[in-house]
Design a protein around this motif. Sequence first.
Motif, PDB file in Angstrom:
ATOM      1  N   THR A 102     -19.259 -25.294  97.874  1.00 48.32           N
ATOM      2  CA  THR A 102     -18.977 -24.200  98.663  1.00 48.32           C
ATOM      3  C   THR A 102     -19.487 -22.933  98.159  1.00 48.32           C
ATOM      4  N   VAL A 103     -20.120 -22.079  98.522  1.00 49.01           N
ATOM      5  CA  VAL A 103     -20.501 -20.960  98.313  1.00 49.01           C
ATOM      6  C   VAL A 103     -19.643 -19.874  98.691  1.00 49.01           C
ATOM      7  N   HIS A 104     -19.016 -18.970  97.880  1.00 48.01           N
ATOM      8  CA  HIS A 104     -18.117 -17.882  98.267  1.00 48.01           C
ATOM      9  C   HIS A 104     -18.952 -16.475  97.854  1.00 48.01           C
ATOM     10  N   ASP A 105     -19.103 -15.797  98.933  1.00 48.68           N
ATOM     11  CA  ASP A 105     -19.610 -14.447  98.575  1.00 48.68           C
ATOM     12  C   ASP A 105     -18.297 -13.280  98.649  1.00 48.68           C
ATOM     13  N   SER A 106     -17.777 -13.341  97.374  1.00 50.02           N
ATOM     14  CA  SER A 106     -16.735 -12.489  97.144  1.00 50.02           C
ATOM     15  C   SER A 106     -16.999 -11.431  96.314  1.00 50.02           C
ATOM     16  N   PRO A 107     -16.381 -10.403  95.869  1.00 48.52           N
ATOM     17  CA  PRO A 107     -15.474  -9.683  97.009  1.00 48.52           C
ATOM     18  C   PRO A 107     -16.443  -9.070  98.142  1.00 48.52           C
ATOM     19  N   SER A 108     -17.740  -9.102  97.957  1.00 44.87           N
ATOM     20  CA  SER A 108     -18.499  -8.518  98.898  1.00 44.87           C
ATOM     21  C   SER A 108     -18.182  -8.643 100.545  1.00 44.87           C
ATOM     22  N   THR A 109     -18.817  -9.769 100.927  1.00 47.25           N
ATOM     23  CA  THR A 109     -18.887 -10.081 102.469  1.00 47.25           C
ATOM     24  C   THR A 109     -17.645 -10.841 102.856  1.00 47.25           C
ATOM     25  N   GLN A 110     -17.438 -11.705 101.640  1.00 51.03           N
ATOM     26  CA  GLN A 110     -16.074 -12.438 102.104  1.00 51.03           C
ATOM     27  C   GLN A 110     -16.652 -13.890 102.882  1.00 51.03           C
ATOM     28  N   ILE A 111     -17.916 -14.136 103.193  1.00 51.99           N
ATOM     29  CA  ILE A 111     -18.399 -15.049 103.692  1.00 51.99           C
ATOM     30  C   ILE A 111     -18.538 -16.487 102.853  1.00 51.99           C
ATOM     31  N   VAL A 112     -18.408 -17.596 103.448  1.00 55.06           N
ATOM     32  CA  VAL A 112     -17.881 -18.845 102.787  1.00 55.06           C
ATOM     33  C   VAL A 112     -18.766 -19.958 103.464  1.00 55.06           C
ATOM     34  N   VAL A 113     -19.441 -20.667 102.776  1.00 56.49           N
ATOM     35  CA  VAL A 113     -20.295 -21.611 103.264  1.00 56.49           C
ATOM     36  C   VAL A 113     -20.128 -22.929 102.609  1.00 56.49           C
ATOM     37  N   ARG A 114     -19.819 -23.884 103.138  1.00 63.48           N
ATOM     38  CA  ARG A 114     -19.622 -25.294 102.521  1.00 63.48           C
ATOM     39  C   ARG A 114     -20.748 -26.230 103.014  1.00 63.48           C
ATOM     40  N   VAL A 115     -21.447 -26.852 102.007  1.00 62.11           N
ATOM     41  CA  VAL A 115     -22.554 -27.771 102.132  1.00 62.11           C
ATOM     42  C   VAL A 115     -22.193 -29.102 101.368  1.00 62.11           C
ATOM     43  N   PRO A 116     -22.303 -30.077 102.135  1.00 60.95           N
ATOM     44  CA  PRO A 116     -21.861 -31.424 101.776  1.00 60.95           C
ATOM     45  C   PRO A 116     -23.624 -31.704 101.141  1.00 60.95           C
ATOM     46  N   VAL A 117     -23.621 -32.344 100.018  1.00 54.61           N
ATOM     47  CA  VAL A 117     -24.918 -32.739  99.420  1.00 54.61           C
ATOM     48  C   VAL A 117     -24.752 -34.163  98.905  1.00 54.61           C
ATOM     49  N   ASP A 118     -25.945 -34.976  99.546  1.00 57.81           N
ATOM     50  CA  ASP A 118     -25.813 -36.511  99.110  1.00 57.81           C
ATOM     51  C   ASP A 118     -26.776 -36.225  97.730  1.00 57.81           C
ATOM     52  N   VAL A 119     -26.102 -35.969  96.746  1.00 60.24           N
ATOM     53  CA  VAL A 119     -26.914 -36.087  95.297  1.00 60.24           C
ATOM     54  C   VAL A 119     -27.533 -37.467  95.008  1.00 60.24           C
ATOM     55  N   ALA A 120     -28.704 -37.408  94.230  1.00 56.33           N
ATOM     56  CA  ALA A 120     -29.220 -38.507  93.703  1.00 56.33           C
ATOM     57  C   ALA A 120     -28.330 -39.084  92.339  1.00 56.33           C
ATOM     58  N   SER A 121     -28.456 -40.281  91.918  1.00 51.48           N
ATOM     59  CA  SER A 121     -27.898 -40.706  90.831  1.00 51.48           C
ATOM     60  C   SER A 121     -28.598 -39.789  89.561  1.00 51.48           C
ATOM     61  N   GLY A 122     -27.868 -39.519  88.484  1.00 56.52           N
ATOM     62  CA  GLY A 122     -28.354 -38.666  87.412  1.00 56.52           C
ATOM     63  C   GLY A 122     -28.183 -37.066  87.642  1.00 56.52           C
ATOM     64  N   TRP A 123     -27.626 -36.733  88.809  1.00 56.63           N
ATOM     65  CA  TRP A 123     -27.521 -35.395  89.000  1.00 56.63           C
ATOM     66  C   TRP A 123     -26.833 -34.495  87.861  1.00 56.63           C
ATOM     67  N   LEU A 124     -25.707 -35.214  87.174  1.00 51.96           N
ATOM     68  CA  LEU A 124     -25.131 -34.561  86.320  1.00 51.96           C
ATOM     69  C   LEU A 124     -25.809 -34.370  84.955  1.00 51.96           C
ATOM     70  N   GLU A 125     -26.613 -35.310  84.515  1.00 52.43           N
ATOM     71  CA  GLU A 125     -27.382 -35.342  83.282  1.00 52.43           C
ATOM     72  C   GLU A 125     -28.609 -34.285  83.687  1.00 52.43           C
ATOM     73  N   GLU A 126     -29.373 -34.211  84.899  1.00 58.83           N
ATOM     74  CA  GLU A 126     -30.279 -33.193  85.093  1.00 58.83           C
ATOM     75  C   GLU A 126     -29.777 -31.997  85.144  1.00 58.83           C
ATOM     76  N   ASN A 127     -28.360 -31.674  85.737  1.00 69.50           N
ATOM     77  CA  ASN A 127     -27.790 -30.300  85.550  1.00 69.50           C
ATOM     78  C   ASN A 127     -27.549 -29.975  83.871  1.00 69.50           C
ATOM     79  N   ARG A 128     -27.144 -30.713  83.255  1.00 69.90           N
ATOM     80  CA  ARG A 128     -26.941 -30.573  81.806  1.00 69.90           C
ATOM     81  C   ARG A 128     -28.370 -30.126  81.019  1.00 69.90           C
ATOM     82  N   LEU A 129     -29.444 -30.791  81.447  1.00 71.83           N
ATOM     83  CA  LEU A 129     -30.822 -30.287  81.060  1.00 71.83           C
ATOM     84  C   LEU A 129     -31.170 -28.903  81.500  1.00 71.83           C
ATOM     85  N   ARG A 130     -30.880 -28.847  82.591  1.00 73.50           N
ATOM     86  CA  ARG A 130     -31.021 -27.355  83.133  1.00 73.50           C
ATOM     87  C   ARG A 130     -30.455 -26.204  82.467  1.00 73.50           C
ATOM     88  N   LEU A 131     -29.068 -26.525  82.171  1.00 71.64           N
ATOM     89  CA  LEU A 131     -28.164 -25.716  81.225  1.00 71.64           C
ATOM     90  C   LEU A 131     -29.041 -25.384  80.032  1.00 71.64           C
TER      91      LEU A 131
END
Length: 142
Positions: A102-131
């Motif tokens: 869920t992306v929150h544009d706060s405090p600016s517009t207060q628009i909120v968008v929720r996105v369901p994402v069917d992530v692939a296996s290994g998504w946590l490890e990939e995000n650690r590498l990005r970090l």
Amino acid sequence: MNVVDGAQTLELFRFADSVQNVTVEVRCDAPLMMGEERYYPAEIVLRSGFVNGRVGLQVSHEDLDEWERCLDALRAEEGAEWPAGGRSAWVEVVPDDPVEVTVHDSPSTQIVVRVPVDVASGWLEENRLRLERVRAALSATS
């Protein structure tokens, strides 16, 4: 890594499937000094068949440490909110099936968008590498 107008932009994280994605892109070579803290321009980028958008925020080294704690929480199948403090836009991640981002544009517009994402296996490890790539790039500019 993207290079736009000589600027180094890296993804801090990515939640993606074949239809939609939510990423945070950090511009690693343009720090802004606020007191003793360096902040780097960033954007939360949302792309889907329904809605596309970008919202700006600033990312500090402390925010990177906080994102690492969020990844630990997600591994433990707990939700995470990042960045903390209510100073800018933020994301909430719930590790359901599919992962809900869920992306929150706060405090600016207060628009909120929720996105369901069917992530692939290994998504946590990939995000650690990005970090780690973002940390290395920011350390090189310090």
